[in-house]
Design a protein around this motif. Structure first.
Motif, mmCIF file in Angstrom:
data_model
loop_
_atom_site.group_PDB
_atom_site.id
_atom_site.type_symbol
_atom_site.label_atom_id
_atom_site.label_comp_id
_atom_site.label_asym_id
_atom_site.label_seq_id
_atom_site.Cartn_x
_atom_site.Cartn_y
_atom_site.Cartn_z
ATOM 1 N N LEU A 176 0.830 -1.208 0.000
ATOM 2 C CA LEU A 176 0.000 0.000 0.000
ATOM 3 C C LEU A 176 0.864 1.258 0.000
ATOM 4 C CD1 LEU A 176 -2.711 -1.197 2.539
ATOM 5 C CD2 LEU A 176 -3.098 -0.698 0.115
ATOM 6 N N ALA A 177 1.980 1.227 0.747
ATOM 7 C CA ALA A 177 2.893 2.379 0.743
ATOM 8 C C ALA A 177 3.485 2.607 -0.645
ATOM 9 C CB ALA A 177 4.004 2.166 1.764
ATOM 10 N N ALA A 178 3.761 1.517 -1.365
ATOM 11 C CA ALA A 178 4.268 1.656 -2.735
ATOM 12 C C ALA A 178 3.216 2.298 -3.632
ATOM 13 C CB ALA A 178 4.679 0.291 -3.279
ATOM 14 N N LEU A 179 1.951 1.948 -3.439
ATOM 15 C CA LEU A 179 0.875 2.572 -4.215
ATOM 16 C C LEU A 179 0.741 4.062 -3.878
ATOM 17 C CD1 LEU A 179 -1.838 -0.243 -4.016
ATOM 18 C CD2 LEU A 179 -0.491 0.428 -6.016
ATOM 19 N N VAL A 180 0.952 4.408 -2.595
ATOM 20 C CA VAL A 180 0.935 5.822 -2.214
ATOM 21 C C VAL A 180 2.051 6.576 -2.915
ATOM 22 C CG1 VAL A 180 1.307 7.413 -0.288
ATOM 23 C CG2 VAL A 180 -0.201 5.447 -0.003
ATOM 24 N N ALA A 181 3.252 5.979 -2.974
ATOM 25 C CA ALA A 181 4.374 6.625 -3.666
ATOM 26 C C ALA A 181 4.049 6.816 -5.145
ATOM 27 C CB ALA A 181 5.633 5.778 -3.493
ATOM 28 N N ALA A 182 3.395 5.817 -5.755
ATOM 29 C CA ALA A 182 3.011 5.961 -7.159
ATOM 30 C C ALA A 182 1.990 7.081 -7.329
ATOM 31 C CB ALA A 182 2.438 4.637 -7.668
ATOM 32 N N GLY A 183 1.069 7.184 -6.382
ATOM 33 C CA GLY A 183 0.110 8.283 -6.442
ATOM 34 C C GLY A 183 0.777 9.640 -6.312
ATOM 35 N N ASP A 184 1.774 9.743 -5.436
ATOM 36 C CA ASP A 184 2.520 10.996 -5.297
ATOM 37 C C ASP A 184 3.232 11.355 -6.598
ATOM 38 O OD1 ASP A 184 1.704 11.194 -2.704
ATOM 39 O OD2 ASP A 184 3.621 10.635 -1.806
ATOM 40 N N LEU A 185 3.784 10.333 -7.252
ATOM 41 C CA LEU A 185 4.459 10.585 -8.529
ATOM 42 C C LEU A 185 3.465 11.092 -9.567
ATOM 43 C CD1 LEU A 185 7.102 10.400 -10.139
ATOM 44 C CD2 LEU A 185 6.486 8.038 -10.726
ATOM 45 N N GLY A 186 2.294 10.469 -9.597
ATOM 46 C CA GLY A 186 1.274 10.944 -10.518
ATOM 47 C C GLY A 186 0.839 12.360 -10.215
ATOM 48 N N PHE A 201 -5.487 4.150 0.014
ATOM 49 C CA PHE A 201 -4.255 3.379 0.195
ATOM 50 C C PHE A 201 -3.475 3.824 1.436
ATOM 51 C CE2 PHE A 201 -4.231 3.079 -4.713
ATOM 52 C CZ PHE A 201 -5.096 1.996 -4.672
ATOM 53 N N GLY A 202 -3.384 5.144 1.645
ATOM 54 C CA GLY A 202 -2.581 5.651 2.760
ATOM 55 C C GLY A 202 -3.155 5.265 4.111
ATOM 56 N N TRP A 203 -4.457 5.508 4.297
ATOM 57 C CA TRP A 203 -5.045 5.193 5.598
ATOM 58 C C TRP A 203 -5.181 3.694 5.808
ATOM 59 C CZ3 TRP A 203 -3.823 8.966 8.197
ATOM 60 C CH2 TRP A 203 -4.089 10.290 7.850
#
Length: 485
Positions: A176-186, A201-203
């Motif tokens: 989930l943290a990896a998905l948050v990082a991908a969202g930040d990149l987007g 994902f974050g919560w």
């Protein structure tokens, strides 16, 4: 006091009292933080208005690393949800009945808040107050509901996410943290909407850590029966959060180091919303907020043993019980306390509006917070019983007895009756999902509606109707409607 003493004496020996303390502290810190950064001024017409003082206080940005405690609430929420879900299943209950009970604890006090706001706004509108001003007050009063919208997404997902936790352990929050990082990149490279999934994902990532904490504390005898009860894997697939002081120190130092590196780069230093910043670390949660959560978790683990010893004393534990009985009421009504106090002081001609950051403004924080505490105490006394009276349904589910034990076997039932039960269970689950979706939709619509929109009820009428419809369906399901055929 006698009631609190009795509750304290009945506390099970194995209860993680520290979790209850953290929940109470998190909400109290949110309340004090909102009050402390409120900057009251006057608009061109002479009416009082409010905003965040943080844009004028850059020196306070590092302090938000302590003041941002929403991750703590999701962490303890994960622990509590895992414990109650396991207990419900061990007693023969199902996930839907568990979800309806958890939802009631959240929605009853929220419904009271929204109905009072709508009624007060309707009276003001009928008295001739401008609809835009009514909405401004309603918008400010409902700011806390953005958090509730996020939590009401996480809670219905808890049974499925707990199953994933039992299978994959700490790999789940890492993914989930990896998905948050991908969202930040987007968010950095494209439209900001690409980061919207980070609200989930974050919560969820923080909530999963609460599962792992609970599994580290659970005794084998309390585990629910099922195929996921094999010994926990080692490494990142472990289901148990390391609770040692060594693990706490490593999490604290590693989380702080990562947060410093991220905030020295693309992420803002502040972990609270600062109007005008390039992004908000908390809305939606960013990778920097998750690394800070790691540091906060480390500090929590380091303080756990002395806090547990302190909570074995009767008076501190009674105080924690008292706050937790009305903790959501405190959270929901703390900004209405500010509205009422500002209105009263303005009407009396005693409302000070010193420049933000000045010595007078800083000195005003002390009487300001003390007066707000008195107003909030009165509101909690009036509306706290709505929350305090909410408890589990206590009904046996799927043939279980009221004490949670399984019913004795009887004559086999025909396939038609079994099919009917399955159909009713499926329909009940679908209606529960629809009820939660309607409530979340309503809270999101309210949050997205501008503060200057002409809304004579203080909140959008469509949002109010959707909320009441969703909450009503959940209330009917909790009463047993649709569970018998």
């Amino acid at each position: 006091m006698r009631r609190l003493r009795q509750l304290a004496e009945r506390t099970p020996a194995g209860r993680e009292r520290y979790v209850d303390l953290l929940r109470a502290l998190a909400i109290v810190m949110v309340v004090l933080g909102h009050w402390a950064v409120a900057a009251i001024s006057e608009d061109p017409t002479g009416r009082p208005t409010a905003r965040s003082a943080l844009p004028d206080l850059p020196w306070a940005y590092p302090l938000t690393w302590v003041a941002q405690v929403m991750p703590v609430f999701f962490l303890v929420g994960g622990y509590a949800n895992a414990a109650s879900l396991a207990s419900r299943r061990a007693a023969g209950g199902d996930a839907v009945s568990w979800l309806l009970d958890r939802g009631a604890r959240l929605l009853r006090p929220t419904t009271a808040l929204l109905l009072v706001i709508a009624a007060g706004a309707a009276v003001a509108s009928l008295a001739g107050v401008e609809a835009t001003l009514v909405r401004t007050v309603g918008w400010f009063a409902t700011i806390p509901l953005w958090f509730l919208a996020a939590y009401l997404v996480v809670v219905p997902l808890a049974p499925a996410m707990y199953a994933l936790h039992r299978r994959f352990g700490l790999l789940v929050p890492l993914a989930l943290a990896a998905l948050v990082a991908a969202g930040d990149l987007g968010r950095a490279l494209g439209p900001a909407e690409l980061a919207l999934p980070n609200y989930v994902f974050g919560w969820l990532a923080v909530h999963q850590l609460g599962f792992a904490w609970r599994d580290a504390r659970a005794e084998p005898a309390t585990e629910p029966p099922g195929r996921h009860n094999a010994p926990a894997s080692r490494g990142v697939r472990t289901r148990r959060l390391p609770l040692s002081r060594r693990a706490g120190g490593a999490a604290l130092l590693g989380g702080l180091a990562a947060t410093v590196l991220l905030t020295a780069g693309p992420y803002p230093v502040s972990m609270l919303n600062v109007p005008g910043e390039r992004l908000d670390n908390a809305a939606p949660p960013s990778l920097a907020l998750l690394t800070l959560t790691t540091a906060q978790l480390g500090l929590i683990l380091l303080l756990r043993d002395p806090a547990e010893r302190w909570l074995r004393r009767s008076r501190p534990w009674q105080a924690v019980i008292a706050v937790n009985a009305v903790v959501l009421t405190v959270f929901l009504w703390h900004l209405i306390a500010a509205i009422l106090l500002v209105g009263a002081l303005d009407a009396a001609g005693l409302l000070p509006t010193p420049p933000v950051g000045s010595a007078a403004w800083l000195a005003w924080r002390v009487p300001w917070v003390l007066m707000l505490t008195v107003v909030l105490a009165a509101l909690v006394a009036a509306f706290g019983p709505v929350e305090a009276r909410t408890g589990p349904t206590g009904r046996p589910r799927h043939g279980g007895r009221a004490d949670g034990s399984a019913a004795p076997p009887g004559r086999p039932r025909g396939d038609g009756r079994a099919d009917g039960r399955r159909w009713r269970a499926t329909a009940r689950g679908g209606l529960a999902a629809a009820g939660f979706a309607a409530v979340v939709y309503a809270l999101v619509v309210n949050a997205e509606t501008p503060r200057s929109a002409p809304e004579p009820l203080g909140v959008p009428a469509s949002a109010l109707v959707a909320y009441l419809a969703g909450a009503g369906v959940l209330r009917l399901l909790r009463s047993g409607w649709g569970s018998r055929g």
